[in-house]
Scaffold this active site. Structure first.
Site, PDB file in Angstrom:
ATOM      1  N   LYS A 267      57.641  38.722  22.549  1.00  0.00           N
ATOM      2  CA  LYS A 267      57.796  40.038  23.168  1.00  0.00           C
ATOM      3  C   LYS A 267      57.261  39.956  24.591  1.00  0.00           C
ATOM      4  CE  LYS A 267      55.522  43.785  23.799  1.00  0.00           C
ATOM      5  NZ  LYS A 267      56.021  44.085  25.163  1.00  0.00           N
TER       6      LYS A 267
ATOM      7  N   GLU B 270      44.214  35.450  24.866  1.00  0.00           N
ATOM      8  CA  GLU B 270      43.901  35.008  26.235  1.00  0.00           C
ATOM      9  C   GLU B 270      43.807  36.284  27.055  1.00  0.00           C
ATOM     10  OE1 GLU B 270      43.376  31.970  27.197  1.00  0.00           O
ATOM     11  OE2 GLU B 270      44.283  30.743  25.637  1.00  0.00           O
TER      12      GLU B 270
ATOM     13  N   CYS C  38      44.696  36.097  36.010  1.00  0.00           N
ATOM     14  CA  CYS C  38      43.532  36.253  35.115  1.00  0.00           C
ATOM     15  C   CYS C  38      42.327  35.472  35.615  1.00  0.00           C
ATOM     16  CB  CYS C  38      43.897  35.849  33.698  1.00  0.00           C
ATOM     17  SG  CYS C  38      44.673  34.233  33.632  1.00  0.00           S
TER      18      CYS C  38
ATOM     19  N   GLU D 265      38.071  44.203  35.781  1.00  0.00           N
ATOM     20  CA  GLU D 265      39.160  43.407  36.329  1.00  0.00           C
ATOM     21  C   GLU D 265      40.085  44.326  37.128  1.00  0.00           C
ATOM     22  OE1 GLU D 265      41.894  41.783  33.449  1.00  0.00           O
ATOM     23  OE2 GLU D 265      41.869  39.880  34.518  1.00  0.00           O
TER      24      GLU D 265
HETATM   25  P1  NAD Z   1      48.479  44.419  28.672  1.00  0.00           P
HETATM   26  O1  NAD Z   1      47.392  44.077  27.724  1.00  0.00           O
HETATM   27  O2  NAD Z   1      48.658  45.809  29.090  1.00  0.00           O
HETATM   28  O3  NAD Z   1      49.889  43.966  28.073  1.00  0.00           O
HETATM   29  C1  NAD Z   1      50.102  42.670  27.565  1.00  0.00           C
HETATM   30  C2  NAD Z   1      51.155  42.736  26.486  1.00  0.00           C
HETATM   31  O4  NAD Z   1      50.667  43.554  25.423  1.00  0.00           O
HETATM   32  C3  NAD Z   1      52.468  43.355  26.942  1.00  0.00           C
HETATM   33  O5  NAD Z   1      53.536  42.666  26.352  1.00  0.00           O
HETATM   34  C4  NAD Z   1      52.376  44.776  26.397  1.00  0.00           C
HETATM   35  O6  NAD Z   1      53.620  45.359  26.132  1.00  0.00           O
HETATM   36  C5  NAD Z   1      51.594  44.558  25.120  1.00  0.00           C
HETATM   37  N1  NAD Z   1      50.889  45.767  24.685  1.00  0.00           N
HETATM   38  C6  NAD Z   1      50.405  46.772  25.467  1.00  0.00           C
HETATM   39  N2  NAD Z   1      49.864  47.750  24.702  1.00  0.00           N
HETATM   40  C7  NAD Z   1      49.995  47.353  23.407  1.00  0.00           C
HETATM   41  C8  NAD Z   1      49.645  47.925  22.155  1.00  0.00           C
HETATM   42  N3  NAD Z   1      49.060  49.126  22.066  1.00  0.00           N
HETATM   43  N4  NAD Z   1      49.930  47.226  21.027  1.00  0.00           N
HETATM   44  C9  NAD Z   1      50.541  46.026  21.094  1.00  0.00           C
HETATM   45  N5  NAD Z   1      50.920  45.455  22.247  1.00  0.00           N
HETATM   46  C10 NAD Z   1      50.648  46.090  23.395  1.00  0.00           C
HETATM   47  O7  NAD Z   1      48.247  43.430  29.895  1.00  0.00           O
HETATM   48  P2  NAD Z   1      49.101  43.358  31.222  1.00  0.00           P
HETATM   49  O8  NAD Z   1      48.732  44.512  32.072  1.00  0.00           O
HETATM   50  O9  NAD Z   1      50.523  43.098  30.902  1.00  0.00           O
HETATM   51  O10 NAD Z   1      48.528  42.001  31.852  1.00  0.00           O
HETATM   52  C11 NAD Z   1      47.371  41.940  32.566  1.00  0.00           C
HETATM   53  C12 NAD Z   1      46.254  41.375  31.723  1.00  0.00           C
HETATM   54  O11 NAD Z   1      46.596  40.085  31.216  1.00  0.00           O
HETATM   55  C13 NAD Z   1      45.007  41.138  32.523  1.00  0.00           C
HETATM   56  O12 NAD Z   1      43.890  41.621  31.820  1.00  0.00           O
HETATM   57  C14 NAD Z   1      44.941  39.628  32.672  1.00  0.00           C
HETATM   58  O13 NAD Z   1      43.676  39.111  32.898  1.00  0.00           O
HETATM   59  C15 NAD Z   1      45.517  39.182  31.396  1.00  0.00           C
HETATM   60  N6  NAD Z   1      45.968  37.793  31.492  1.00  0.00           N
HETATM   61  C16 NAD Z   1      45.226  36.828  30.877  1.00  0.00           C
HETATM   62  C17 NAD Z   1      45.600  35.499  30.970  1.00  0.00           C
HETATM   63  C18 NAD Z   1      44.827  34.421  30.276  1.00  0.00           C
HETATM   64  O14 NAD Z   1      45.378  33.371  30.052  1.00  0.00           O
HETATM   65  N7  NAD Z   1      43.588  34.659  29.920  1.00  0.00           N
HETATM   66  C19 NAD Z   1      46.737  35.150  31.681  1.00  0.00           C
HETATM   67  C20 NAD Z   1      47.473  36.158  32.311  1.00  0.00           C
HETATM   68  C21 NAD Z   1      47.080  37.493  32.192  1.00  0.00           C
END
Ligand code: NAD
Length: 498
Positions: free
Chosen positions: A192, A268, A303, A402
């Protein structure tokens, strides 16, 4: 690597793109069962570029059924390792053939500069696909050193149906870090993508099918988090859920697993990474320039962004001047322009969030030394200037949360001990860096830093051969390297009494 495409090449590719927005389930493009779609908006100019299937529980069910059927039938996991390798190599080769198109699609979808998507993202994805394609027929199982009358064989078996839920900042790359090792080990995968950036995932599923990945083995269900994402987290027949995204949503996935089938959950999540500059920093200018370019890389939507610059007080003024001068020269602009080094933030709401942190920094008494405002780009997209705060206290909101934008907080420290204390004073533990000429000092500090990656005299270096992931609330498990395979396999002991 430098970009080989001219502006007219890029526009030509853009005009020829056939953007697909359907889900890809069981080897076919399909609409969401509900028929619902959502607008996919390009952050470059705020224009709708595609209608995308808004998948929900019914679509996740369809994908899981197909994935389970493929797994039980053994159409992928029971292929010989050599055959799986060949199919994955074909997938990598097809990906390579389409890298120009995929880079343009990624840039349109999430706003990063084409100079990065074409020289970094697609190349790292290709490396990852090629590297894991080589794994299936190179891994050996184990025989345990038991007594003379037993034979205990330890085998690694695919975990089954793997769900991957990924963010928008490196859409293809985050997806590939999950799907490449999961497919290599013989699993079925349901991906997804984030609702902000679903397009390259959909295209990759099509290429995987063309390469010969059997129907049902790799499915893509675009949709929103609280609907499609939650349905995956709660599904009783997904065996493993690999997530990259924010800590808040990561915690939800742990709950979903507890409320459903106790699926394995690997997270992650975010970071607030310290970049420690000691008073004996080698090549001070280069280090300062790197501090600036690294916080602007991918608009700061990284990240491991070095968002806390921890400066030894002896060199702070000189260092910060160069950081500010360098950041000032990184002007936001059209992501499709090959000259652009700083693109658009992913969506309007995210830009507002970044701006609210900038306001908070001011309110709490940090000194704004650069940026803070919107640039004039001539495009109706979501741009923000590189922003730097000095005199930041580690207790301030901008040093704790963040921001995920090009916003740097500089914190001054007296000595190594204070540098380590401040660096570790965070809920996160994804990455850290230390700059010093003294190797012993570097090792001593590195050992004390609670982070999954520590860079010495560099920032954000990496390779598919090394594990990537976090301590503390940055997550669990590791992407990349052979260690990632642990997430997508179960260990089985077969004990034979001789
Ligand atoms: P997010 O957590 O909002 O979304 C990530 C994914 O989760 C998306 O596909 C989203 O649709 C899904 N999601 C959102 N709400 C959900 C719910 N209630 N239930 C199930 N799934 C849900 O994150 P984002 O804004 O897309 O990305 C930014 C974040 O990702 C930052 O915190 C960043 O640090 C992190 N990130 C971490 C790494 C790593 O490897 N550690 C790498 C890249 C990004």
């Amino acid at each position: 690597m430098t970009l080989q495409l001219s502006k007219s090449d890029i526009l030509g590719i853009r005009n020829r793109l056939e953007i697909k927005g359907q889900a890809f389930i069981d080897g076919r493009f399909v609409d969401a069962a509900s028929g619902e779609t959502f607008d996919n908006i390009s952050p470059r100019d705020g224009q709708v570029i595609a209608k995308v299937a808004a998948c929900d529980t019914a679509d996740v069910d369809r994908a899981v059924t197909a994935a389970r059927r493929a797994f039980e039938a053994g159409v992928w996991r029971d292929r010989s390792p050599k055959e799986r390798k060949k199919v994955l190599q074909r997938f990598a080769a097809l990906f390579e053939k389409h890298m120009d198109e995929l880079a343009v699609l990624e840039t349109l979808d999430m706003g990063k500069p084409i100079s990065e998507s074409r020289t970094i993202d697609v190349n790292v994805v290709l490396d990852t696909l090629e590297w894991y394609a080589e794994c299936p027929d190179k891994l050996y199982d184990e025989i345990a050193p038991t007594g003379p009358n037993q034979l205990a064989i330890i085998t690694r078996e695919p975990v089954g149906v793997v769900g991957a839920v990924v963010p928008w900042n490196f859409p293809m790359l985050m997806a590939t870090w999950k799907l490449a090792p999961a497919l290599a080990m013989g699993n079925s995968v349901i991906l997804k993508p984030a609702e902000q950036s679903p397009l390259t995932a959909i295209r990759m599923a099509e290429l995987a099918a063309e390469a010969g990945i059997p129907d049902g083995v790799f499915n893509v269900v675009p949709g929103f988090g609280p609907t499609a994402g939650k349905a995956m987290g709660m599904h009783m027949d997904i065996d493993c859920l690999a997530f990259t995204g924010s800590g808040g949503v990561g915690k939800l996935f742990l709950q979903y697993a507890g409320q459903s089938n106790m699926k394995r959950v690997y997270l992650e999540c975010g970071g607030k990474s310290p970049n420690i500059i000691l008073d004996d920093v080698p090549e001070l200018r280069a280090a300062a320039e790197r501090a600036a370019t690294a916080i602007c890389f991918n608009q700061g939507e990284v990240c491991v962004a070095p968002s806390r610059l921890i400066l030894s007080e002896r060199i702070q003024d000189q260092f910060l001047d160069i950081v500010v001068d360098t950041a000032k020269s990184i002007r936001p602009g059209d992501p499709l322009d090959p000259e652009t080094k700083l693109g658009a933030l992913v969506e309007d709401g995210h830009r507002s969030r970044v701006e609210s942190y900038i306001a908070k920094g001011r309110e709490e008494g940090a000194r704004l030394v650069l940026g803070g405002e919107r640039p004039e780009t001539g495009l109706d997209g979501y741009y923000v200037n590189p922003t730097i705060f000095a005199d930041v206290k580690n207790s301030m909101t901008i040093a704790r949360e963040e921001i995920f934008g090009p916003v740097l907080s500089a914190i001054t420290v007296k000595d190594d001990e204070e540098a380590v204390r401040v660096a570790n004073d965070t809920n996160y533990g994804l990455a850290a860096a230390v700059w010093t000429r003294d190797l012993s000092r570097a090792h001593k500090i590195s050992r004390k830093l609670r982070a999954g990656s520590v860079w010495v005299n560099c920032y954000d270096h990496g390779d598919v051969t090394v594990p990537f992931g976090g301590f503390k609330q940055s997550g669990n498990g590791r992407d990349k390297s052979l260690h990632a395979l642990d997430k997508y396999t179960e260990l089985k002991t077969t004990w034979i009494e001789l």
